[in-house]
Write an enzyme that holds these catalytic residues in place. Structure first.
Site, PDB file in Angstrom:
ATOM      1  N   LYS A   1      45.994  66.627  52.480  1.00  0.00           N
ATOM      2  CA  LYS A   1      45.902  66.048  53.826  1.00  0.00           C
ATOM      3  C   LYS A   1      45.113  64.742  53.782  1.00  0.00           C
ATOM      4  CE  LYS A   1      46.167  70.413  56.312  1.00  0.00           C
ATOM      5  NZ  LYS A   1      47.382  70.220  57.101  1.00  0.00           N
TER       6      LYS A   1
ATOM      7  N   ASP B   1      42.453  84.471  52.678  1.00  0.00           N
ATOM      8  CA  ASP B   1      43.588  83.606  53.006  1.00  0.00           C
ATOM      9  C   ASP B   1      43.172  82.141  53.181  1.00  0.00           C
ATOM     10  OD1 ASP B   1      46.360  83.203  53.664  1.00  0.00           O
ATOM     11  OD2 ASP B   1      45.736  82.928  55.751  1.00  0.00           O
TER      12      ASP B   1
ATOM     13  N   LYS C   1      49.792  79.254  46.584  1.00  0.00           N
ATOM     14  CA  LYS C   1      48.781  80.231  46.945  1.00  0.00           C
ATOM     15  C   LYS C   1      49.484  81.522  47.343  1.00  0.00           C
ATOM     16  CE  LYS C   1      47.734  80.198  51.770  1.00  0.00           C
ATOM     17  NZ  LYS C   1      46.851  79.869  52.853  1.00  0.00           N
TER      18      LYS C   1
ATOM     19  N   HIS D   1      41.045  76.900  50.851  1.00  0.00           N
ATOM     20  CA  HIS D   1      40.975  75.643  51.615  1.00  0.00           C
ATOM     21  C   HIS D   1      39.553  75.274  52.027  1.00  0.00           C
ATOM     22  CE1 HIS D   1      45.143  76.309  51.549  1.00  0.00           C
ATOM     23  NE2 HIS D   1      45.234  77.103  52.600  1.00  0.00           N
TER      24      HIS D   1
ATOM     25  N   GLU E   1      42.500  78.822  64.696  1.00  0.00           N
ATOM     26  CA  GLU E   1      43.933  78.859  64.984  1.00  0.00           C
ATOM     27  C   GLU E   1      44.138  79.601  66.279  1.00  0.00           C
ATOM     28  OE1 GLU E   1      46.360  80.233  61.771  1.00  0.00           O
ATOM     29  OE2 GLU E   1      45.287  78.950  60.342  1.00  0.00           O
TER      30      GLU E   1
ATOM     31  N   LYS F   1      41.684  83.593  63.721  1.00  0.00           N
ATOM     32  CA  LYS F   1      42.967  83.581  64.432  1.00  0.00           C
ATOM     33  C   LYS F   1      42.689  83.865  65.900  1.00  0.00           C
ATOM     34  CE  LYS F   1      45.836  83.650  60.822  1.00  0.00           C
ATOM     35  NZ  LYS F   1      46.845  82.622  60.633  1.00  0.00           N
TER      36      LYS F   1
ATOM     37  N   ASP G   1      46.725  73.424  46.656  1.00  0.00           N
ATOM     38  CA  ASP G   1      45.931  73.726  47.837  1.00  0.00           C
ATOM     39  C   ASP G   1      46.297  72.624  48.816  1.00  0.00           C
ATOM     40  OD1 ASP G   1      43.965  73.862  49.837  1.00  0.00           O
ATOM     41  OD2 ASP G   1      42.682  74.998  48.476  1.00  0.00           O
ATOM     42  N   HIS G   2      47.182  72.941  49.747  1.00  0.00           N
ATOM     43  CA  HIS G   2      47.773  71.834  50.518  1.00  0.00           C
ATOM     44  C   HIS G   2      46.745  71.134  51.413  1.00  0.00           C
ATOM     45  CE1 HIS G   2      48.346  75.105  53.459  1.00  0.00           C
ATOM     46  NE2 HIS G   2      48.165  74.166  54.343  1.00  0.00           N
TER      47      HIS G   2
HETATM   48  N1  LIG Z   1      56.089  79.744  53.947  1.00  0.00           N
HETATM   49  C1  LIG Z   1      55.058  78.967  53.948  1.00  0.00           C
HETATM   50  O1  LIG Z   1      54.915  78.099  54.812  1.00  0.00           O
HETATM   51  C2  LIG Z   1      53.990  79.095  52.876  1.00  0.00           C
HETATM   52  C3  LIG Z   1      52.838  78.298  52.958  1.00  0.00           C
HETATM   53  C4  LIG Z   1      51.897  78.354  51.931  1.00  0.00           C
HETATM   54  C5  LIG Z   1      52.108  79.209  50.855  1.00  0.00           C
HETATM   55  N2  LIG Z   1      53.224  80.008  50.797  1.00  0.00           N
HETATM   56  C6  LIG Z   1      53.392  80.857  49.627  1.00  0.00           C
HETATM   57  O2  LIG Z   1      54.628  80.544  48.999  1.00  0.00           O
HETATM   58  C7  LIG Z   1      55.236  81.678  48.454  1.00  0.00           C
HETATM   59  C8  LIG Z   1      56.625  81.835  49.027  1.00  0.00           C
HETATM   60  O3  LIG Z   1      56.577  81.936  50.420  1.00  0.00           O
HETATM   61  P1  LIG Z   1      57.867  82.016  51.338  1.00  0.00           P
HETATM   62  O4  LIG Z   1      57.384  82.038  52.721  1.00  0.00           O
HETATM   63  O5  LIG Z   1      58.845  80.962  50.954  1.00  0.00           O
HETATM   64  O6  LIG Z   1      58.475  83.447  50.964  1.00  0.00           O
HETATM   65  P2  LIG Z   1      59.864  84.093  51.381  1.00  0.00           P
HETATM   66  O7  LIG Z   1      60.467  83.365  52.539  1.00  0.00           O
HETATM   67  O8  LIG Z   1      59.670  85.535  51.496  1.00  0.00           O
HETATM   68  O9  LIG Z   1      60.802  83.805  50.125  1.00  0.00           O
HETATM   69  C9  LIG Z   1      60.722  84.535  48.930  1.00  0.00           C
HETATM   70  C10 LIG Z   1      61.703  83.994  47.927  1.00  0.00           C
HETATM   71  O10 LIG Z   1      61.608  84.747  46.739  1.00  0.00           O
HETATM   72  C11 LIG Z   1      62.894  85.176  46.336  1.00  0.00           C
HETATM   73  N3  LIG Z   1      62.808  86.469  45.685  1.00  0.00           N
HETATM   74  C12 LIG Z   1      62.129  87.569  46.102  1.00  0.00           C
HETATM   75  N4  LIG Z   1      62.272  88.538  45.190  1.00  0.00           N
HETATM   76  C13 LIG Z   1      63.027  88.046  44.193  1.00  0.00           C
HETATM   77  C14 LIG Z   1      63.499  88.565  42.956  1.00  0.00           C
HETATM   78  N5  LIG Z   1      63.203  89.816  42.544  1.00  0.00           N
HETATM   79  N6  LIG Z   1      64.229  87.783  42.189  1.00  0.00           N
HETATM   80  C15 LIG Z   1      64.549  86.538  42.563  1.00  0.00           C
HETATM   81  N7  LIG Z   1      64.144  86.001  43.710  1.00  0.00           N
HETATM   82  C16 LIG Z   1      63.388  86.735  44.516  1.00  0.00           C
HETATM   83  C17 LIG Z   1      63.679  85.261  47.602  1.00  0.00           C
HETATM   84  O11 LIG Z   1      65.036  85.152  47.238  1.00  0.00           O
HETATM   85  P3  LIG Z   1      66.226  85.915  48.035  1.00  0.00           P
HETATM   86  O12 LIG Z   1      66.171  85.384  49.421  1.00  0.00           O
HETATM   87  O13 LIG Z   1      67.407  85.477  47.305  1.00  0.00           O
HETATM   88  O14 LIG Z   1      65.916  87.362  47.972  1.00  0.00           O
HETATM   89  C18 LIG Z   1      63.153  84.052  48.360  1.00  0.00           C
HETATM   90  O15 LIG Z   1      63.796  82.920  47.865  1.00  0.00           O
HETATM   91  C19 LIG Z   1      54.294  82.820  48.764  1.00  0.00           C
HETATM   92  O16 LIG Z   1      53.460  82.991  47.675  1.00  0.00           O
HETATM   93  C20 LIG Z   1      53.491  82.308  49.951  1.00  0.00           C
HETATM   94  O17 LIG Z   1      52.221  82.878  50.010  1.00  0.00           O
HETATM   95  C21 LIG Z   1      54.167  79.936  51.784  1.00  0.00           C
END
Ligand SMILES: NC(=O)c1ccc[n+]([C@@H]2O[C@H](COP(=O)([O-])OP(=O)(O)OC[C@H]3O[C@@H](n4cnc5c(N)ncnc54)[C@H](OP(=O)(O)O)[C@@H]3O)[C@@H](O)[C@H]2O)c1
Lengths: 523, 363
Positions: free
Chosen positions: A210, A264, A176, A269, A244, A370, A205-206
């Site tokens: 659940k 969001d 998402k 969800h 939340e 929130k 859709d996590h």
């Molecule tokens: N975090 C969560 O708990 C969570 C939960 C539900 C959904 N999501 C969704 O999952 C996705 C990722 O979330 P995240 O929190 O993991 O994001 P994040 O921590 O910002 O990580 C982004 C990733 O993308 C890579 N990246 C960014 N630009 C790039 C480019 N031009 N080329 C290659 N790699 C690139 C980064 O690599 P580098 O570090 O090497 O730059 C990093 O590995 C999003 O769509 C978010 O909405 C996240």
């Protein structure tokens, strides 16, 4: 010789699988994660895969290939994952299993937009397949920010990675947010479907992973006592609450302020939960059997397609400074990385009507916010009151009606409120609660949603993933509201309600229900 | 009373048989912060002296994951004195660090002629509507009769504890004929569960799958006490792979092949299986399948926390850990209760296992 075996094996099944697990079998594959240095990979995906390995559920021969832009060796990548796994893994961290598991993790450095990086990726995958032998199944997990989804998918296609060899599969999991409105979701769906067939596309859709969400269907269709009552004749209203207590900690404001509560949480969800509650019994438990019924619910939502209807049925709000858990907290507009004049809702409450025979006239109320008093997600089904002839005002009247509550998180469980006589010589009625707690009855912890979902994707079971039409129907409904909020002249826009952080939302949301003679359930 | 308490501190408070319900009620009234949880009635039957206390400790552990009303039954049929005594207690655990979740336990000691009153006394204290699981420890005694098993939903036993498994399995089969609702679980079978899961996982690999028709040697290493577990594993292998019984007697006659079994696969290829008892082995220590240049094996080193799954074929080698089955009977039981189900696979392989068992003992 090896090729021979592979050809022979194509039409065989594994006779030893019988009755060992009652689920479709996940198949060996290489999982390629785009955005592998990110938070999601470290906190959720790799710990989920590790826990599957601990439970012996991960098929042997699964390889994980992380794709991101930073320069890292395999060793550095593994160390980073290990550090986090120690902290967050559900079953703890075992050196022996990790030692073996980590041998299957590799890193591939490339920009998302660099065609050459995908060519190298293809070569790397071939090499892995050669080393491992067996099939060349691939599971691409797009865990990047949404603006890269297009690029990644197009490049996968150009490098021929979307096509699978005979007897193998190539699937994609998309995180998402799946679009920001109907148009972007449709565009994304086109890109995805140009690259992968719909049957190979898994939109995560996590919430659907659940335990309690999965139990909803069991509750409804494996018990004879609920389904006969599950309709407008016996149900007065249904509420879905997702509250939340957190705000915009950890820099979340940047992302959230562009999105808001409706996009969001509600679009995906909460509308998914609504579909599970309101759908008709599916003809079977196949992915499409279930999703066919879910999408009909979304299609039956009465559309709030004018600013007036939106104003009458939807309340948006923001918190102002207040107290949560005894701490003072800033207002939404004062939060880190939030626009001080932001018109993004941190709270939303909706009245929905599902125009089907079953649900005619039954309002569904959804609220999400929130900085509410506590973290909780639950569905409450409020039944109609019985005729008031016997226990009328003379006896103090009826103290409320039956309420069935399905708690999604935390403290997953189900409770039923009933009316009972108070002990004593006079006839006094009081509500009592029958309560079932998962944790109390089943000491074992449930697997994390991502564990179940990754395994399902490896097994080709898309039941717990959103289908293209579901996503688009949900956006269609949400878009009208977003448009009324943002695209009409300022003076005609529905107001932004305010409430004190740590309270249960704005007064306007209470009024929304009061107009129907209802009130939000107190959690 | 004080003597009793000294004798049975683990069992809790001794109570009159006629007042068990009232005493249980009082037990809960003493502390309102506790939640009573129960999903099953779990009766644990033993004729071993001292078993009541030991089983009470076991139930304390088991109730961490399996909320139940526990009924411990200690029987001394040979005692000259006729007596029935009962104790009640609750096993409490903190759930998620805050709520105290408790399971109640009633322990009964029946001696002499009172053992005949087992059914009426003990089964009057079931939690109504919840399934009845009986864990029978040791040899099946005359108490395991129609009147007894007619009430049981799940019957758990451990064939490793039996001197004459063939005779006892015969009684189990009879009981199943009579009490058709009863689901049976042999803890010996549960001890090879993860071996089977691991082998199945290895055969998800197309290389292993394609090599199955060429498999012609099987080796199972087991602890000497776990012969039934090993034989059940072999029966499963043969049934699932579609191997017919081969010339077992021929093999038995040649001295060096003791412990050998022969089968014939669907393509007519003979398959020879050997069972090796090793006192150093885990319950089931190894399951190795060989054919041509392919080896598929699952090993469990005694004491190791993980199994080793290994597949070796020309140009193709794979090794991965897999979870192990627990060792302690209570943990094996806990896992089994978590899995639930009707245990159909066991029923499917049972006739084959019985044939292998008979063949073995006839030699
Ligand atoms: N975090 C969560 O708990 C969570 C939960 C539900 C959904 N999501 C969704 O999952 C996705 C990722 O979330 P995240 O929190 O993991 O994001 P994040 O921590 O910002 O990580 C982004 C990733 O993308 C890579 N990246 C960014 N630009 C790039 C480019 N031009 N080329 C290659 N790699 C690139 C980064 O690599 P580098 O570090 O090497 O730059 C990093 O590995 C999003 O769509 C978010 O909405 C996240």
């Amino acid at each position: 010789m090896r090729g021979d075996w592979r050809n022979r094996a194509e039409h065989m099944t594994n006779p030893f699988r019988e009755d060992l697990v009652s689920r479709s079998t996940p198949e060996p594959c290489t999982v390629v994660i785009f955005g592998a240095t990110g938070d999601l990979t470290h906190r959720k995906l790799v710990p989920a895969l590790y826990n599957l390995a601990v439970d012996g559920e991960l098929p042997p021969g699964v390889k994980i290939l992380g794709f991101a832009r930073r320069d890292k060796s395999d060793e550095e990548f593994r160390t980073g994952l290990e550090d986090l796994n120690r902290k967050v893994s559900r079953s703890g961290h075992d050196e022996e299993v990790w030692g073996s598991f980590v041998q299957n993790i590799h890193y591939h450095r490339s920009e998302f937009g660099d065609a050459d990086g995908y060519k190298r990726l293809a070569e790397r995958l071939d090499e892995i397949d050669r080393e491992r032998g067996g099939k060349g199944n691939r599971l691409f997990y797009v865990a990047s920010a949404p603006e890269f989804f297009d690029d990644i998918l197009e490049h996968l296609k150009d490098a021929g990675l979307n096509a699978c060899r005979e007897g193998c599969w190539s699937r994609v999991i998309v995180e998402k947010p799946f679009g920001t409105d109907l148009a972007t979701a449709q565009h994304l769906n086109e890109v995805v479907n140009r690259t992968f067939e719909e049957k190979d596309t898994y939109r995560i859709d996590h919430y659907l992973g659940k335990e309690t969400a999965q139990n909803l269907m069991v509750l409804r269709f494996a018990n004879a006592i609920f389904e006969p009552l599950w309709n407008h004749r016996f149900i007065d209203q249904i509420q879905i609450t997702c509250s939340e207590n957190l705000g915009m900690e950890g820099g979340r404001g940047g992302y959230y302020d562009k999105s808001g509560a409706l996009r969001d949480m509600v679009q995906n969800h909460l509308l998914q939960l609504l579909s599970l509650v309101a759908m008709e019994p599916p003809t079977d438990l196949s992915a499409d059997g279930v999703r066919d019924e879910k999408v009909k619910v979304l299609r039956s939502l009465r559309q709030w397609d004018t600013p007036e209807k939106v104003a009458d049925n939807v309340v948006r709000g923001q918190y102002v400074a207040g107290h949560v858990d005894g701490r003072s907290v800033p207002g939404y507009r004062e939060e880190d990385r939030v626009d001080p004049e932001s018109m993004t809702e941190s709270y939303v409450a909706l009245r929905l009507l599902v125009d089907t025979w079953r649900w005619s006239g039954v309002p569904f109320y959804i609220r999400m916010g929130k900085r509410l008093p506590k973290k909780a997600t639950e569905i409450s089904v409020h039944f109609k009151s019985p005729p008031d002839v016997l226990f009328s005002a003379a006896h103090g009247g009826l103290p409320g009606s039956n309420v069935l509550v399905i708690r999604i998180q935390p403290d997953e469980g189900i409770s039923l409120r009933m009316v009972s006589k108070m002990p004593g010589t006079s006839l006094r009625l009081e509500p009592v609660k029958m309560d079932f707690h998962y944790a109390t009855s089943f000491g074992k912890s449930s697997p994390e949603a991502y564990e179940r979902l990754l395994l399902d994707a490896m097994a080709g079971d898309a039941t717990l993933f959103a289908r293209r039409d579901e996503v688009e129907e949900a956006w269609r409904f949400i878009d009208h509201i977003e448009r009324a909020w943002h695209d009409v002249p300022g003076d005609q826009q529905p107001a932004m309600a305010e409430f004190v952080a740590g309270s249960w939302g704005p007064k306007e949301a209470d009024d929304l229900l009061r107009a129907d003679g209802h009130a939000w359930r107190r959690l | 009373m004080s003597e009793t308490l000294e004798m049975h501190p683990e069992l809790g408070r001794e109570v009159e048989i006629g007042s068990i319900d009232r005493e249980l009620h009082q037990l809960w009234a003493e502390d309102e912060a506790r939640t009573n949880a129960s999903l099953i009635n779990l009766a644990v039957y033993s004729e071993r002296p001292g078993a009541l206390e030991e089983n009470s400790r076991t139930i304390r552990e088991l109730t961490r994951e399996h909320a139940c009303r526990a009924l411990l039954i200690g029987i001394d049929r040979d005692a000259g004195k006729t007596s029935i005594r009962a104790w009640i207690t609750a096993h409490c655990h903190l759930s998620h660090g805050h709520k105290s979740v408790c399971c109640e336990q009633i322990a009964f000691a029946l001696t002499g002629r009172a053992t005949g009153r087992l059914r009426n006394t003990v089964f009057a204290h079931l939690n109504s509507d919840l399934p009845m699981v009986v864990w029978w420890q040791g040899e099946l005694s005359p108490i395991f009769s129609e009147r007894f098993h007619g009430l049981i939903d799940r019957f758990v036993f451990d064939s490793a504890e039996w001197r004459d498994p063939r005779e006892s399995f015969g009684r189990i089969e009879e009981a199943m004929e009579h009490s058709r609702q009863m689901i049976i679980h042999d803890l010996a079978w549960s001890r090879s569960h993860q071996m089977r899961v691991s082998l199945a996982a290895l055969f998800d690999d197309p290389v292993a799958q394609a090599a199955l028709p060429a498999i012609d040697r099987v080796e199972i290493v087991h602890h000497p006490d776990q012969h039934c577990a090993a034989l059940q594993l072999l029966a499963w292998l043969a049934v699932q792979a579609g191997w017919r019984d081969g010339l077992e007697l021929d093999l038995a006659l040649s001295g060096e092949s003791r412990g050998g079994y022969s089968f014939e696969n669907q393509g007519g290829v003979p398959v020879v299986a050997t069972l090796k008892a090793d006192p150093q082995s885990a319950a089931v220590g190894a399951l190795v399948l060989r054919g041509g240049e392919v080896t598929v094996e699952v090993r469990h080193e005694a004491g190791a926390r993980f199994l080793t799954r290994r597949l070796e074929a020309p140009g193709h080698a794979m090794e991965a850990p897999g979870p192990v089955d627990p060792v302690a009977p209570a943990e094996v039981l806990g896992e089994q209760l978590s899995r639930g189900g009707r245990n159909r696979l066991f029923l499917k392989i049972l006739p084959r296992f019985m044939r292998l068992l008979a063949g073995r003992e006839d030699r």
